[in-house]
Every structure is written in structure tokens, then in C-alpha cells.
Design an enzyme around this catalytic site. Structure first.
Site, short mmCIF file in Angstrom:
data_model
loop_
_atom_site.label_atom_id
_atom_site.label_comp_id
_atom_site.label_asym_id
_atom_site.label_seq_id
_atom_site.Cartn_x
_atom_site.Cartn_y
_atom_site.Cartn_z
N TRP A 1 27.51 -29.49 -4.96
CA TRP A 1 26.78 -28.00 -5.39
C TRP A 1 26.06 -27.26 -4.28
O TRP A 1 25.79 -26.27 -4.33
CB TRP A 1 25.72 -28.31 -6.55
N ASP A 2 26.00 -28.11 -3.20
CA ASP A 2 25.37 -27.47 -1.82
C ASP A 2 26.10 -26.21 -1.63
O ASP A 2 25.30 -25.19 -1.31
CB ASP A 2 25.78 -28.42 -0.87
N GLU B 1 17.67 -36.91 -8.13
CA GLU B 1 18.59 -37.83 -8.52
C GLU B 1 17.83 -39.38 -8.76
O GLU B 1 18.41 -40.33 -9.38
CB GLU B 1 19.47 -38.26 -7.64
N LYS C 1 12.74 -36.96 -5.96
CA LYS C 1 13.50 -36.81 -4.55
C LYS C 1 13.58 -35.71 -4.08
O LYS C 1 13.43 -35.49 -2.66
CB LYS C 1 14.98 -37.34 -4.86
N GLN C 2 13.97 -34.62 -4.93
CA GLN C 2 14.13 -33.20 -4.35
C GLN C 2 13.73 -32.15 -5.12
O GLN C 2 13.63 -32.62 -6.40
CB GLN C 2 15.59 -33.05 -3.77
#
Ligand code: IFM
Length: 761
Positions: free
Chosen positions: A325-326, A467, A580-581
Site C-alpha cells: 500500500w506504500d 500491524e 507500530k505506526q
């Protein structure tokens, strides 16, 4: 040393070989060549990675192939290799020229007291013939001497999950060295190489090294130069890759290095004339942005709509060379607003891989299209079920990236609309993107659960962008991107029905959309979205706010190993609110207009304290939102973190035992977004452009260009005014735009200059 178009390093440090290889990459979308020295070999991670050519060896992970190194050169004096690796007494400088897109090195070896021999090289990945890498190699000594040059093709390749070539044969055609390679999956590749201006050869064929050796007498202070050309072709592109390679290498030789370089340079000038960003008052930020854009521009698929951009670009085989998806969420905005033709290739890649997404949906028992979490050339998912190994027990960890990160299908749809919003190009929908949107909508429809007592649809058992928390229910981001997919499917359906009924009919024959559309409409209306609570916080997923609230640093103190994975069943973060992000923060960036400023702020602050930034995707999302909110200190810090990732090399190299180094194009794209959408405050919707700048206080001005619906806009933003110039490109049908700045609206005619005073009228 920093000059605003050059990055270079002085001295030699073996421990930076790996990061430099990524940092100083040259590439042209067809292949990437790592920033290693000419005398390096596989131990120094030399790699020429070819876009779109994947292979599997045995039961190992399928990944992009690296081909033999045709730019290999070693020079010996007195039987000693001239290399900073073996030669202590030398002055070494190397780096990249971002403007003209070439790698350079200059190494002076002090061979005896006052005597020195200097090696200077320059190489580029041609932007006009994508099959070519070109090298200029120059040697000068300040005394008369004889050296030995060894050059040819090094077939001893660095591979992560190889060997990928079941056959490798070598031929010498009148000085053109050719290796013919056949992958385990049966693809043919050819690497041809020639070294010009070298004579007196002795051909030598050692194990996997095909070299000519040549003795050269150097006269004092007289430069000796030779050139090498390396050409790569493959059977996915040509019926006869062998003939193509030979033809191209002969052409290259005839044209010569200087004219090849001139063509290459002017292509890059053209690119920079649109893409460049400059910041008056911040040289470091300008350089970091240019560096980020250099990487994006190097790895973009200019030549094919069957390619996209892998998560580690073309810097090697890391992450299997797969597309995540980046690309859609982090890189595509840059291309859509600067080089729409390239953006079109990127979005069309998802159309070409739709069948793979259909197969994946079917495999899991769903309808429609479930795009691959890690996509390769067919769209089938390369992501394994056990993607991480526990560093403590050495046991594989079951990860749910492949099966549960269902937001990927919505991300793909979002990407189609990023492109469409920037360009107004509806043709992608007629050429397959509408079909893909309908299939993604069907997928979410089949994934969603209707809860009769609540009279709503919920999306259960998913993994969001964070994640570390797997198999959770109603991830705020996933539910919103699913709703977005429904909305766009309905919108497209109505337009096609009215304007292109035949095409809709044809799409229906493949998707049965007529049967689904009412169900999609109902699900769109009734899908559950996480709403801000009393404190304004949007819960990342059901139950998230009840998890242990521990500080990131405190949690990390509990780690038993520096590479320990914090997610998965037993991960330290799993039972806590440490993420995580960016997750909710991605949602807020993508759907910013749906939230009040206070809500954006409250969530930024809440999640910022709980985010580990264990993915390099994270910084830019926090930076972007902080800039939009005018939180300038935080915004600037995050912006620099994302823009400097590959320059400073401050990122995780391993997760568990998995090597994840390489370049970070998503962070590069994020840096561009933070600058243009964040500090520049640009939002565009069809022919309306809103500008709400928030420049860091030390920036005197920010200059950038955007192509919007086929017209080129030049923006110059300073603290007290905005200047907008525009030029009509191609045959854009749009002649006027609405510009909204400082709560005032202006009608801007293409070709005119608009000056907006930000202080008063
Ligand atoms: O796509 C990302 C993901 O969000 C986090 N892990 C790395 C992937 C590739 O960059």
C-alpha cells in the site's frame, strides 16, 4: 558535505557499505544499481535489480532477480588491488549528483611516499535507454607506472533467496561479453557488457567471473580513461532479448558516453523543471527533499504500466521486491501532481493485477477483489503466513498481514482517486479501474457482517495499518476505507450508467455489478464507523482503549533482544496501546475534511504518545497532520525524520531475522506530501485549489510546482504572500480554477499571475 544538489561522503568506513549501497543508488525504473564501488563484489552487496522479473528458488520466498554485475572493474598496482577496502592510505570521496542523476567517486591512493594513483568514476542508469548502465572510469598517476586492469562481468551474485539462475552461459562476441541467464521459472535474461578504449586483453574465465585483463602504462599526470556499457534485456519484454541487448550495446558504444550522458541529463532536467522544490532559508530541508525526489524519480515505472514501485524501490531483493500500500498512499500523490503519465502507469498496474486480487478473494472465500498485501507481477500474494521469525526462540511467528490487512483493496481504490483528482483523467475507469473498484466493493460487501440488533455492518477480524494488533474488530481506518470504496463504486456506477451504458454492460458481464449495486448502497449507508468519544478520541479498533496504557519507552525496556518483534501472538505490544505506526492518523490525513480541528489535534496527541514508529511509513503521516494543524515544531521534526531516512540511515534493518534494509520510497513520498500538502497547505479537488500554508518560522519561502488537471502551477509561498503562475500543458480543457486562500476565493485564469496577500487585503 552539503551542497543543495549533491550528497557526498569522505573517507571509507566498511560499516557504511550497506547503507551507502542504498543511499547512492542509481536507477531508471527498469533496473537499480546499488551505490557500491566498482571493485566490490557480492559480499559488499553489489546488486543490479531488475524491475518486474521475479523468481522462486526451491521453497524459498519469491523475489526480484539481481543480475550479474557488468560494471565490475579492479585495478592493480604492483599486484595490489587499488581499493579503499584494502588500501589504508587513500583519500576517498563518493556520492550522488542529484540534478544530473549520476554516481561519482574519486579515490587517491598514496602508493609510495609522494607517489599517488587516482581513480575517478562516474556512472548513470540511462533515462533514455532504460536497458543501459554507463560507466566512465579514469585513472591518473603522478609518476610513470604500469597498472593492470581487470574488467568484465561478475556473475557471483548477491541473492537473498536464490540462486535464481538455473543456467548461466557466457559468450565473447568480438569484445562484447554476454551472459545468458535462465531463471528457475524459465525467464531469459541477457546481460551484455563492453569496455571501450581498453586494448591488449587476455580473456579469462574463472568461476563465475568473466574478465579481460589489460596492462596499461600510465604516463605521469596523463589521464587514462575507458568506458563501460552494460545492457540488460529480458524475455518479459522482448522475444529475442539476446539480439536486443547486442543491438543496444553497439548503439551505446557508437554514441559514446558523453552523448549518452547529455541525453540522460536533459531528461532529468525536464523532470526537475516540474518536480523541484526549493526552500529559501533551509538548505538541509531542500537537499533532503531533492534526495527524496531523486529516489522516487529513479525508480518510477516510466516505460510500463505493468510495473509499480516496490517497498524498497530497486535497491535490492528486500521485501521480495513486492508492491505494498506504500505506493498508493505514500508515493502516488507525488507522481499524480508532478508526472501524471507515470502516475497513470502506477495505477494501471493495479488494473493489470486485478485477476490476482480476484484469485486471492476466492481463495479466502470472498467475492470480488482482495488485493495482495505483497504484490508481484501477477497480483498473487507473495506474503507468507509466517513473515517474521522470533529472534529468541528462532521459531516462525504466524503473522496476519496477508490474510487480514484487507485495507489494501480500499487503498488501491483510494489510489485511483488520488490520480483522478489530480488529473481529471477518467479514462482509467473505462480501461479497467471501474471494474476494479466494483470488485473491491464486492469484496468488502462479502467481508462485512450485518448485525441485526444494531442494524449496522461491521468489519471483523482484520489487521489495520498498525500491524502489532492483529485480528481486531472494526479498525477505524479499514472501515472508513471500505466505506470510501462503496461510495466510489456507487458514484462510478451512476456515471457509467448515464454516460457509458455499453461499458457498464460489459463490466457487468465480468462483475455482475447490476446484482450487487443495491447491496453495496445499503452497506455504504449502514457501515459502522468509529466516532470520536467524549475526549474526542477515535478508538483505533473495538476495545483498544481498554488495553494497558504504557509508554513506548517503558515497553521497550522489557525487550529481550534489539530485533525482537513486538507484534504477533506473544509480542510485547499486543496487549497494550503501543502501536507500530500511524493508523488513526492515516485515517485523519486521508479524510481530514470530515473532522473538526480539535478532533484532529486530540487524536494526533493521543496516538503520537503511543506510536513506536516501527515502520518508516509512520513519520510522514504524523508530520503531515502536524503541519496541517500548525504544530510546526513537531511537524518539522517528523518531516526531517521522513526526508532524511535514507540519508541518515536511521531505521530498523532487521525485524526478527528478516533483513529489511534498502531505500524507503514511501518515506520519500511522505516527505513530499509533508512539504506540499502539510507546510504548503495545498488541497485540491477538481479545479478548486485550497491553500492554507503553515511554513516553519525559519523558512522564508517554499517554491514548488504541481500539475493539476493538465495545467502546470508554480507556487511560491512566503509568510505574507502567495504567488501563483500557471501554464497550460498539453490540451487541458480547464481554463480557470478557483483558488481559496486565507478564507478568500479567487478566480485564476491559466496563464495569469495571481498574487495573494496573506496579511490583510
Ligand atoms: O507496507 C508496510 C507496512 O505498513 C509496514 N511494514 C512494512 C511494509 C512495507 O513498507
Amino acid at each position: 558535505m552539503i551542497l543543495s544538489w549533491r550528497i557526498s561522503k569522505e573517507g571509507f568506513n566498511p560499516s557504511s557499505i550497506e547503507l551507502d549501497g542504498s543511499r547512492f543508488l542509481i536507477a531508471n525504473g527498469y533496473m537499480g544499481y546499488r551505490g557500491t564501488l566498482e571493485e566490490f563484489g557480492k559480499n559488499e552487496l553489489v546488486a543490479c535489480t531488475v524491475a518486474g522479473v521475479y523468481d522462486r528458488y526451491d521453497d524459498k520466498w519469491r523475489e526480484l532477480v539481481n543480475v550479474p554485475n557488468g560494471l565490475f572493474v579492479k585495478v592493480y598496482y604492483n599486484n595490489t588491488l587499488l581499493s579503499p577496502m584494502t588500501f589504508q592510505d587513500c583519500a576517498h570521496i563518493y556520492g550522488l549528483d542529484l540534478k544530473d542523476a549520476y554516481y561519482f567517486r574519486n579515490t587517491k591512493f598514496f602508493v609510495d611516499k609522494e607517489k599517488w594513483i587516482r581513480i575517478k568514476t562516474k556512472r548513470f542508469a540511462s533515462s533514455t535507454d532504460y536497458h543501459l548502465l554507463c560507466l566512465e572510469y579514469s585513472i591518473t598517476a603522478n609518476f610513470d607506472c604500469e597498472i593492470e586492469i581487470e574488467t568484465g562481468i561478475d556473475c557471483d551474485i548477491w541473492e537473498i533467496n536464490g540462486p535464481h539462475f538455473k543456467e548461466m552461459t557466457f559468450q565473447n562476441l568480438d569484445g562484447i561479453y554476454v551472459t545468458h541467464l535462465i531463471t528457475n521459472e524459465g525467464k531469459n535474461l541477457v546481460v551484455a557488457e563492453t569496455a571501450d578504449h581498453l586494448v591488449n586483453f587476455i580473456d579469462e574465465e574463472c568461476l563465475r567471473l568473466y574478465v579481460r585483463k589489460s596492462k596499461v602504462k600510465l604516463a605521469r599526470d596523463k589521464e587514462f580513461k575507458f568506458y563501460k556499457y552494460m545492457c540488460v534485456t529480458h524475455s518479459l519484454e522482448f522475444e529475442n532479448s539476446f539480439d536486443e541487448a547486442i543491438k543496444r550495446i553497439i548503439e551505446a558504444k557508437n554514441l559514446g558516453f558523453d552523448s549518452l550522458f547529455e541525453k540522460h541529463r536533459s531528461k532529468w532536467q525536464e523532470r526537475w523543471s516540474i518536480c523541484d522544490i526549493s526552500i529559501d532559508g533551509d538548505e538541509k530541508a531542500t537537499l533532503a527533499l531533492r534526495f527524496s525526489m531523486y529516489h522516487l524519480l529513479s525508480i518510477a515505472p516510466y516505460h510500463s504500466e505493468k510495473l509499480s514501485i516496490p517497498a524498497r524501490g530497486l535497491s535490492g531483493q528486500m521485501y521480495k521486491g513486492a508492491i505494498f500500500w506504500d505506493t498508493e498512499i505514500f508515493m502516488l500523490p507525488f507522481f499524480s501532481y508532478t508526472l501524471p503519465d507515470v502516475a497513470r502507469n502506477i495505477v494501471m498496474y493495479r488494473v493489470h493485477t486485478l485477476d490476482g486480487a480476484r484469485r486471492k478473494a476466492k481463495e479466502y472465500g470472498y467475492e470480488g477483489a482482495f488485493y495482495a498485501w505483497e504484490s508481484q507481477e501477477t497480483g498473487d500474494d507473495a506474503c507468507s503466513l509466517f513473515n517474521v521469525t522470533d529472534v529468541i526462540t528462532q521459531r516462525p511467528i504466524r503473522t496476519y498481514f496477508r490474510d487480514k490487512q484487507i485495507h489494501i483493496s480500499g487503498d488501491v481504490v483510494y489510489g485511483f482517486f488520488t490520480y483522478y483528482n489530480a488529473t481529471g483523467d477518467f479514462s482509467i475507469f473505462l480501461e479497467g479501474a471501474a471494474e476494479a473498484v466494483f470488485e473491491c466493493a464486492k469484496f468488502y460487501y462479502s467481508y462485512a457482517y450485518y448485525k441485526p440488533l444494531k442494524d449496522r455492518f461491521e468489519i471483523l477480524d482484520v489487521t489495520g495499518p498498525d500491524e502489532y494488533h492483529e485480528r481486531i474488530n472494526n479498525n477505524a481506518y479499514t472501515n472508513r476505507i471500505a466505506k470510501f470504496t462503496f461510495e466510489k463504486a456507487i458514484w462510478l456506477y451512476d456515471i457509467l450508467k448515464e454516460k457509458y451504458p455499453n461499458i457498464l454492460q460489459e463490466i457487468d458481464s465480468k462483475t455482475c455489478i447490476f446484482q450487487y449495486i443495491e447491496k453495496i448502497k445499503e452497506t455504504e449507508q449502514k457501515i459502522f464507523l468509529q466516532k470520536p468519544n467524549e475526549e474526542g478520541i477515535i478508538e483505533q479498533f473495538d476495545g483498544y482503549l481498554k488495553l494497558e496504557d504504557i509508554e513506548v519507552e517503558k515497553l521497550k525496556e522489557k525487550m529481550l533482544h534489539p530485533y525482537e518483534y513486538l507484534g504477533g501472538g506473544n509480542g510485547l505490544a499486543t496487549q497494550t496501546q503501543v502501536i507500530k505506526q500511524a493508523d488513526v492518523v492515516v485515517l485523519l490525513n486521508l479524510f481530514e475534511s470530515e473532522y473538526e480541528k480539535e478532533i484532529l489535534k486530540a487524536n494526533w496527541e493521543y496516538y503520537n504518545r503511543r506510536t513506536e514508529h516501527g515502520s518508516t511509513l509512520s513519520y510522514s503521516m504524523y508530520g503531515l497532520l502536524a503541519a496541517k494543524l500548525g504544530k510546526l515544531k513537531d511537524a518539522y521534526e517528523y518531516f526531517l525524520k521522513t526526508a532524511l531516512i535514507d540519508l541518515e540511515g536511521n531505521y530498523k534493518q532487521y525485524v526478527g531475522n528478516l533483513y529489511i534494509g534498502g531505500t524507503h520510497p514511501a518515506a520519500n513520498g511522505g516527505a513530499w506530501m509533508a512539504a506540499v500538502f502539510g507546510f504548503g497547505g495545498i488541497r485540491s479537488e477538481e479545479t478548486k485549489v485550497e491553500i492554507e500554508p503553515h511554513l516553519p518560522t525559519h523558512w522564508k519561502s517554499l517554491k514548488f510546482n504541481l500539475t493539476i488537471h493538465g495545467n502546470l502551477f508554480e507556487f511560491e509561498i512566503s509568510n505574507n504572500k502567495i504567488l501563483i503562475k500557471s501554464t497550460r500543458l498539453k490540451d487541458s480543457k480547464y481554463k480557470t480554477y478557483r483558488i481559496v486562500a486565507n478564507k478568500r476565493e479567487f478566480i485564476h485564469k491559466i496563464g495569469q499571475l495571481l498574487e495573494i496577500n496573506l496579511k490583510g487585503e
